[in-house]
Structures are given as structure tokens and as C-alpha cells.
Motif scaffolding. Structure first.
Motif, PDB file in Angstrom:
ATOM      1  N   UNK A   1     -24.465   1.357  30.280  1.00  0.00           N
ATOM      2  CA  UNK A   1     -25.344   0.301  29.789  1.00  0.00           C
ATOM      3  C   UNK A   1     -25.284   0.241  28.277  1.00  0.00           C
ATOM      4  N   UNK A   2     -25.446  -0.957  27.724  1.00  0.00           N
ATOM      5  CA  UNK A   2     -25.535  -1.125  26.280  1.00  0.00           C
ATOM      6  C   UNK A   2     -26.531  -2.228  25.959  1.00  0.00           C
ATOM      7  N   UNK A   3     -27.116  -2.140  24.769  1.00  0.00           N
ATOM      8  CA  UNK A   3     -28.154  -3.105  24.396  1.00  0.00           C
ATOM      9  C   UNK A   3     -28.400  -3.074  22.896  1.00  0.00           C
ATOM     10  N   UNK A   4     -29.088  -4.099  22.448  1.00  0.00           N
ATOM     11  CA  UNK A   4     -29.554  -4.134  21.062  1.00  0.00           C
ATOM     12  C   UNK A   4     -31.004  -3.653  21.012  1.00  0.00           C
ATOM     13  N   UNK A   5     -31.253  -2.488  21.596  1.00  0.00           N
ATOM     14  CA  UNK A   5     -32.536  -1.812  21.455  1.00  0.00           C
ATOM     15  C   UNK A   5     -32.251  -0.349  21.180  1.00  0.00           C
ATOM     16  N   UNK A   6     -33.200   0.351  20.640  1.00  0.00           N
ATOM     17  CA  UNK A   6     -33.052   1.770  20.377  1.00  0.00           C
ATOM     18  C   UNK A   6     -33.090   2.545  21.690  1.00  0.00           C
ATOM     19  N   UNK A   7     -32.141   3.461  21.874  1.00  0.00           N
ATOM     20  CA  UNK A   7     -32.148   4.414  22.986  1.00  0.00           C
ATOM     21  C   UNK A   7     -32.254   3.737  24.351  1.00  0.00           C
ATOM     22  N   UNK A   8     -31.311   2.860  24.661  1.00  0.00           N
ATOM     23  CA  UNK A   8     -31.340   2.161  25.946  1.00  0.00           C
ATOM     24  C   UNK A   8     -31.208   3.137  27.121  1.00  0.00           C
ATOM     25  N   UNK A   9     -30.589   4.292  26.879  1.00  0.00           N
ATOM     26  CA  UNK A   9     -30.456   5.286  27.929  1.00  0.00           C
ATOM     27  C   UNK A   9     -31.776   5.837  28.413  1.00  0.00           C
ATOM     28  N   UNK A  10     -32.810   5.685  27.614  1.00  0.00           N
ATOM     29  CA  UNK A  10     -34.149   6.098  28.019  1.00  0.00           C
ATOM     30  C   UNK A  10     -34.814   5.046  28.898  1.00  0.00           C
ATOM     31  N   UNK A  11     -34.414   3.801  28.757  1.00  0.00           N
ATOM     32  CA  UNK A  11     -35.151   2.711  29.382  1.00  0.00           C
ATOM     33  C   UNK A  11     -34.542   2.173  30.668  1.00  0.00           C
ATOM     34  N   UNK A  12     -33.225   2.065  30.753  1.00  0.00           N
ATOM     35  CA  UNK A  12     -32.589   1.327  31.855  1.00  0.00           C
ATOM     36  C   UNK A  12     -32.191   2.188  33.049  1.00  0.00           C
ATOM     37  N   UNK A  13     -31.476   3.311  32.872  1.00  0.00           N
ATOM     38  CA  UNK A  13     -30.951   4.032  34.035  1.00  0.00           C
ATOM     39  C   UNK A  13     -31.984   4.953  34.689  1.00  0.00           C
ATOM     40  N   UNK A  14     -31.938   5.004  36.014  1.00  0.00           N
ATOM     41  CA  UNK A  14     -32.622   6.040  36.774  1.00  0.00           C
ATOM     42  C   UNK A  14     -31.649   6.491  37.848  1.00  0.00           C
ATOM     43  N   UNK A  15     -31.308   7.777  37.858  1.00  0.00           N
ATOM     44  CA  UNK A  15     -30.268   8.264  38.766  1.00  0.00           C
ATOM     45  C   UNK A  15     -30.728   9.544  39.455  1.00  0.00           C
ATOM     46  N   UNK A  16     -30.168   9.791  40.640  1.00  0.00           N
ATOM     47  CA  UNK A  16     -30.406  11.051  41.336  1.00  0.00           C
ATOM     48  C   UNK A  16     -29.204  11.354  42.213  1.00  0.00           C
ATOM     49  N   UNK A  17     -28.611  12.551  42.052  1.00  0.00           N
ATOM     50  CA  UNK A  17     -27.471  12.906  42.893  1.00  0.00           C
ATOM     51  C   UNK A  17     -27.807  12.802  44.375  1.00  0.00           C
ATOM     52  N   UNK A  18     -26.876  12.234  45.132  1.00  0.00           N
ATOM     53  CA  UNK A  18     -27.050  12.118  46.568  1.00  0.00           C
ATOM     54  C   UNK A  18     -28.013  11.036  47.011  1.00  0.00           C
ATOM     55  N   UNK A  19     -28.613  10.334  46.055  1.00  0.00           N
ATOM     56  CA  UNK A  19     -29.593   9.294  46.387  1.00  0.00           C
ATOM     57  C   UNK A  19     -29.135   7.928  45.898  1.00  0.00           C
ATOM     58  N   UNK A  20     -28.947   7.767  44.591  1.00  0.00           N
ATOM     59  CA  UNK A  20     -28.516   6.472  44.101  1.00  0.00           C
ATOM     60  C   UNK A  20     -28.677   6.292  42.611  1.00  0.00           C
TER      61      UNK A  20
END
Length: 273
Positions: free
Chosen positions: A19-38
Motif C-alpha cells: 500500500x502507498x499513500x500521501x499520509x503519514x505511516x499508511x502501514x499503521x492505517x490500512x493493512x490488517x493481516x493474520x497468518x492462516x486467516x487473511x
């Protein structure tokens, strides 16, 4: 305000998002991940916590299509943009009616690309095409898609941050947390390029590419990697010189002694005996 790609690697079962964006620290806001789940991407003006609740729904057995359908009917999420991918590769996405201009998503076999406040309608098709046309590891395919999106215009407002996460398609265990890649660029003039550089650096660590690490590792460790690289290619003089430089630093000689049993250093250390 953001463009992203989620995908499953059919060969390994790994799941990922870039993911990329013109906001600070997009990695904090957009992704939610869990192994074996999604993997979940939550964008635009989606409410906080939506990614966590969607991931919990996957863990409880709900399909991506059902989860997206429920979210689409939530009145307080008219400005949301979401994409949901489960461990089997089922995927669904929705762009709310209130999302920012030049928004949308493109679904494919085991992937989705989505974005809003885009500089061009070409961004999402370019990302989908690059994902399918690129070979190699899932992390590299995700970055290729992100790069194509940026090259096609990316975020209308500019660029600031990017993130990449890849996890196993099977649940984590005590011996394996399931995290394959977890990289973030929180503030940069060219975050996608910076993310690609970090990915290449991680690959160098994973593959013990000492020649690359001798140039790009943190300054304090470069001589150590130079010694390892020289030893691997049989250049005894260069290995000896680099290792002497390491030992000359305060505290490093003691550390090298403690690492005497490490197979990577044993041969190099013998050059100074």
C-alpha cells in the motif's frame, strides 16, 4: 487518498498486501493481516477498527463476500473502501458511494487492487497488469504492482508513505510466527522506491548476500560483511583487512570471540590466528 494491492500466492499459499499513500505511516492505517486467516485493506474514510472486525469475521469462518456485503450496508461507512482476502484465495472488495473522487477496485483470481483520490483512472488497471506479469516471490509481485500504480499517477495529492506485509497461508506456531515480510516507509519523498530498496536489503539478509550487505548494511557492520564476502570469494587479503578493521572497533573483538562457533565466521576468524 490511497492505493493498495492484496494477493495470495497460489504456489506457496502466502498472503500479502502492499500500500502507498500521501499520509503519514499508511502501514499503521490500512493493512490488517493474520497468518492462516487473511489480509484486509481498509481505506478512504473507513471507521477505525473495521479491519480488525473484518479479520475476526474471517477467523470465525465468514466468507470475504459476506463480510464485504455486511460492511456495504453499514450506514456509517458510506465513505469506506475495503478489500478482503482469505487464506484460500477468495477475495471481495467494495468502494463506498461516498468515497473520494477517482476511486474504485479491480478484482482478479486471488487478488484485488483498490484506490481512491487517484491521479488517473489508469492506476488500478496498471497495478493489476503488473501483478500478473511479474514473476518471483509474492513480495516482489506486490511491489511491482505498487510501482506500476505510482508510475501511472498514484495518489493525486502526492506521496509520503508505503508498506509491505506478507504472511504465511497457514496459522502461526510457537516455532514460526508466520511473518515473511513486514516493511514500512512512514515518511519519504519516494516511498515506493524506498520500500523496494528495503525489500532488496531484506533479501540480501535472507540470502546471505554479503557483497550487497558490505555496501548497504549499517555502517558499523559493513566491514564484517566485507570480510564474509571476501572469504566466500577466496580473497584472503581482503578478508583479513576487513576483519582487522572490525576487531579494531571497541567491543567488536569480544563479540567476534563469542561468535567463534558460528560457521559463517569461523573460516574468516582463522585468517587472523
Amino acid at each position: 487518498m490511497t492505493f493498495s494491492v492484496i494477493a495470495r500466492d497460489a504456489a506457496t499459499g502466502d498472503l500479502g498486501i502492499a500500500v502507498s499513500s500521501c499520509i503519514l505511516a499508511v502501514g499503521r492505517a490500512v493493512p490488517t493481516v493474520r497468518p492462516g486467516v487473511g489480509v484486509i485493506a481498509v481505506q478512504a474514510r473507513s471507521r477505525r477498527g473495521l479491519g480488525t472486525s473484518l479479520l475476526a469475521g474471517l477467523a470465525d469462518g465468514a466468507s470475504p463476500q459476506d463480510l464485504v456485503r455486511r460492511a456495504a450496508h453499514a450506514a456509517d461507512d458510506a465513505d469506506r473502501q475495503i478489500a478482503v482476502l482469505d487464506a484460500t484465495g477468495r477475495v471481495a472488495a467494495d468502494t463506498g458511494p461516498g468515497s473520494l473522487p477517482t476511486s474504485g477496485h479491480v478484482l482478479g483470481e486471488g487478488f484485488s487492487v483498490q484506490g481512491n483520490m487517484l491521479a488517473s483512472p489508469d492506476v488500478l488497471p496498471a497495478m493489476a497488469q503488473a501483478l500478473g506479469a511479474t514473476g518471483g516471490a509474492l513480495a516482489d509481485r506486490l511491489i511491482a504492482a505498487l510501482t506500476a500504480g505510482q508510475d501511472a499517477g498514484g495518489d493525486l495529492r502526492g506521496r509520503q508513505s508505503a508498506a509491505l506485509q506478507v504472511v504465511s497461508g497457514t496459522p502461526d506456531t510457537e516455532d514460526d510466527d508466520g511473518v515473511r515480510v513486514d516493511l514500512r516507509v512512514d515518511d519519504s519523498g519516494d516511498p515506493v522506491a524506498q520500500l523496494r530498496m528495503l525489500r532488496n536489503l531484506q533479501r540480501a539478509y535472507d540470502e546471505r548476500d554479503y557483497e550487497t550487505l558490505a555496501v548497504f548494511a549499517p555502517e558499523g557492520a559493513r566491514d564484517l560483511y566485507a570480510a564474509l564476502a571476501a572469504s566466500r570469494r577466496g580473497d584472503r587479503a581482503a578478508a583479513r583487512s576487513a576483519l582487522e578493521a572490525v576487531r579494531a572497533r571497541p567491543g567488536w573483538s569480544t563479540w567476534l570471540t563469542s561468535m567463534a562457533g558460528d560457521s559463517r565466521l569461523a573460516g574468516v576468524s582463522r585468517l587472523l590466528e
